[in-house]
Design a protein around this motif. Structure first.
Motif: not given
Length: 758
Positions: A252-279
């Motif tokens: 989930d996004i909480e786990a992602a936040q512990k491993l990556g320095d995420l911007s708001e735009a990157e969080e929005a992409l990660l949590t979108s219905a498409a669930r892409p891989v995001v650099l």
């Protein structure tokens, strides 16, 4: 106007027919319309047909229905157009959902969507009949494109056709008040597909360091513990993938936040219905150092299928301290396409995976995970596939239907129908029989679900491309489109740029109209007309294709071009091939020339001592980008003469001054940005153009693309980056199709005696 219709207009009761176009099938649109009509006291009906959704409504509030519908459609729906026709009131006592009508398809199916919150709650609720069920879904989530064989989107047309619904599922499916009303993949443990292994056993295998081939939505993943160096090393060895980065999946996004320095735009992409891989920038220790060697960013995605969520739940119960992180990479041996079939998996993955986990719901259309990043503040594709295909690119005008067969690397195909261009999912490199078969599948399926028989084919200009031979085999008039023109045309098409456009096409290689290898081009494109307005200063390409795999060759080439080949032995004293190549140049060897910016990246990498040999495409450039901290231009680092941009002074500085690798990366990127922006500004001023389209694989370099866009704005220009298709060859098919259609329409206007579209 008939007397009856005139009387109806005077009456407070009205009957309207609404034709709704867009993503409106398989997303819960009919029950949404049903509930809305009933809440407004309206009678009539709603049904799916080949053009989208057809609604007839009658009542005092009929006039307000369309606006209410637009305000709150279902989560996965997208309304492109609503056409309204006045009818004579016919009476009626209720609002009904009718059976779908067949006919020529002009609607489209939605993309696959990640498990929604409601289904996720049921998945974990012991009181739900969907508790622990790995195929739970509803009209708001689940597979769409990957299970659909034909439209209209009904269960009989999907890979769920063989699963007979149990009474409970049938009741949900038939209940307009239920969010599973006409959810075509609906199923439960009593009647639906089944996983071949218990999730707990899969988790135990991963915890033990095993490699698992796991069948998902669009194909198989190869999965292992992303924290286990030995497991990742084993996967690399078995998959013959020495250093190319692996994607990581977290719960989930909480786990992602512990491993990556995420911007708001990157969080929005990660949590979108498409669930892409995001650099994203990696920010925590604990992950294997073998995931992305030499890079600062990792590809991260969130769990998107029920089986993923259950797997992370099981892993969490085994380790309550550290959140699980899994390598989740495409299951394909040696550059072949993604494996999606059970029998195929047993055959092709047995030598890679310790455990192969299948299920009995067929994948009708395979689709890799999409890969994205944020560039210049907005999302951009690296690979466009699951979660986005077959969403179209709106072109803004109608015209003949064209199919484009793309490039030989990162292949996609594109079909234009009416106002829309449909890119296929990522196919990959066309260098083996499986890939050619996959391209055939993609073409056949795209034409089938769009119900299109193209009038023309478009392809690359290269005479030896497999994609070109594919276009020639379609028995259609073929229009070749130069590679870099297609890059620029793709950007112009998605942004619907009218009038002349200045294009910078910056990549590794493309066959030029003069037979040489292009790759750093300034083009001017105006409808069906185009011209090459400038290029980077050419370098020799010693060894041909070998130069793309061995950056030291381009380093020698850059030194020769700068008149300092004597520095080669000093820079690479232990490399046996260097002195031999220098001698060959001294004896008058004249290799083919290239204007490629990609090869200039390779030369700079070699001159900086970063990488002399690449294990995967673009490795040197990606590692060079990863070193950048603060780009700054080298004073006098380039020259511009007669449309030619020459970076030899920069190359010579790197070779003579031996800056550290980080400083070299800063200087190289900063000088590129400044030089390219000035070059474009001079060209734009001379041609009277303000719109600048930026395309080609080098535009996936976030530092370069973002910096160049800003620098162009500072010059008073309007830069446009690829957003709806990849900047690399994954977007070539869009440009081929769009430009070919301009050529066709131009020729048609000539034949009709009209003015040409310039």
């Amino acid at each position: 106007m008939t007397t009856a219709l005139a009387r109806s207009l005077e009456s407070p009761v009205r009957r309207l027919r609404l034709r709704v176009r867009g993503v409106v099938q398989g997303v819960g649109f009919r029950p949404f319309a049903y509930r809305l009509a009933r809440s407004m006291g309206l009678t009539g009906f709603v049904l799916n047909d080949s053009a989208g959704v057809l609604i007839e409504i009658e009542g005092v509030e009929a006039a307000g229905f369309a606006e209410a519908m637009r305000r709150g459609p279902p989560p996965l729906a997208r309304i492109d157009a609503v056409e309204v026709m006045e009818l004579v009131p016919a009476g009626g006592e209720s609002f009904e959902i009718l059976e779908s009508l067949a006919g020529r398809t002009v609607t489209r199916i939605g993309a696959d969507a990640a498990t929604c919150t409601e289904c996720l709650d049921e998945l974990r609720d012991p009181a739900s009949r969907f508790f622990g069920y790995v195929f739970v879904n509803c009209t708001h989530c689940g597979p769409r494109f990957t299970i659909t064989r034909a439209l209209p989107y009904d269960r009989a047309q999907t890979s769920m056709a063989s699963f007979v619904m149990c009474p409970a599922c049938a009741a949900d499916y038939a209940d307009p008040e239920n969010r599973r009303f006409h959810a075509e993949p609906v199923a439960c443990p009593a009647c639906g597909p089944r996983l071949s292994h218990l999730v707990a056993d899969v988790a135990a295998a991963i915890e033990a360091g095993k490699i698992v081939a796991l069948k998902g939505i669009g194909g198989f993943h190869l999965v292992c513990d992303a924290r286990n160096n030995a497991a990742v090393a084993t996967l690399r060895q078995r998959k013959a993938r020495d250093e190319k980065p692996f994607a990581v999946m977290v719960a989930d996004i909480e786990a992602a936040q512990k491993l990556g320095d995420l911007s708001e735009a990157e969080e929005a992409l990660l949590t979108s219905a498409a669930r892409p891989v995001v650099l994203v920038e990696a920010c925590a220790a604990g992950l294997s150092s073998l995931l992305a060697p030499g890079l600062r960013r990792i590809g991260m995605m969130l769990a998107y299928a029920p089986v993923h969520h259950l797997l992370f739940d099981a892993l969490a119960s085994m380790d309550t301290v550290r959140p699980a992180a899994l390598v989740a990479t495409s299951a394909n041996p040696g550059g072949e396409p993604l494996v999606a079939d059970n029998v195929d998996a047993e055959h092709r993955l047995a030598a890679i995976a310790d455990l192969i986990v299948t299920h009995d719901r067929d994948i009708a259309v395979r689709a890799d995970d999409s890969v994205m990043q944020v560039i210049d503040g907005a999302p951009a594709f690296i690979r466009r596939a699951r979660g986005f295909v077959p969403e179209p690119v709106y072109l803004g005008e109608d015209g003949p239907s064209v199919i484009a067969t793309g490039a030989d690397l990162k292949n996609t195909v594109c079909v234009i129908r009416g106002h829309e261009a449909f890119l296929s999912q990522h196919v990959g490199g066309l260098d083996n029989a499986e890939a050619i078969r996959f391209q055939n599948e993609a073409i056949a399926h795209l034409c089938s679900i769009l119900d299109v028989k193209p009038d023309y084919a478009a392809c690359d200009l290269h005479p030896d491309f497999r994609s070109v031979r594919m276009a020639e085999s379609l028995d259609l008039p073929v229009i070749p489109v130069q590679h870099h023109l297609a890059h620029v045309a793709a950007v112009a098409a998605e942004h619907r740029l009218a009038g002349p456009v200045l294009g910078l096409a910056l990549d590794g290689h493309g066959f030029g109209t003069d037979g040489t290898a292009w790759g750093g081009e300034m083009l001017v494109v105006d409808g069906a007309l185009w011209d090459r307005a400038g290029s980077l200063s050419p370098l020799s390409l010693p060894g041909g294709d070998k130069a793309a795999r061995e950056p030291w060759r381009m380093g020698v080439s850059a030194l020769v071009a700068a008149g300092r080949d004597d520095l080669a032995s000093e820079l690479w004293p232990e490399h046996s091939g260097v002195s031999q190549l220098v001698s060959m140049f001294a004896r008058g060897m004249q290799p083919p020339q290239t204007t490629s910016l990609g090869r200039l990246f390779d030369a700079a990498s070699a001159l900086s001592g970063l990488r002399l040999v690449q294990s995967y495409e673009g490795q040197a450039a990606m590692e060079f980008e990863a070193l950048v901290r603060k780009p700054r231009p080298l004073v006098g680092g380039y020259a511009i003469r007669d449309g030619i941009l020459d970076f030899r002074p920069l190359m010579l500085h790197l070779a003579e001054q031996h800056p550290g690798q980080t400083e070299a990366a800063d200087l190289f990127h900063g000088t590129l940005i400044t030089g390219l922006a000035e070059w474009a500004a001079i060209g734009a001023s001379r041609l009277g153009i303000r719109q600048v389209a930026l395309g080609g694989g080098c535009m996936m370099n976030r530092i370069l693309a973002s910096g160049l866009a800003l620098a162009l704005r500072n010059h008073g220009l309007e830069p446009y980056l690829p957003r709806l298709a990849p900047a690399n060859d994954g977007g070539i098919a869009l440009g081929q199709a769009a430009y070919a259609r301009q050529v066709i329409m131009n020729e048609q206007m000539k034949l009709e005696g009209g003015r040409t579209c310039a």
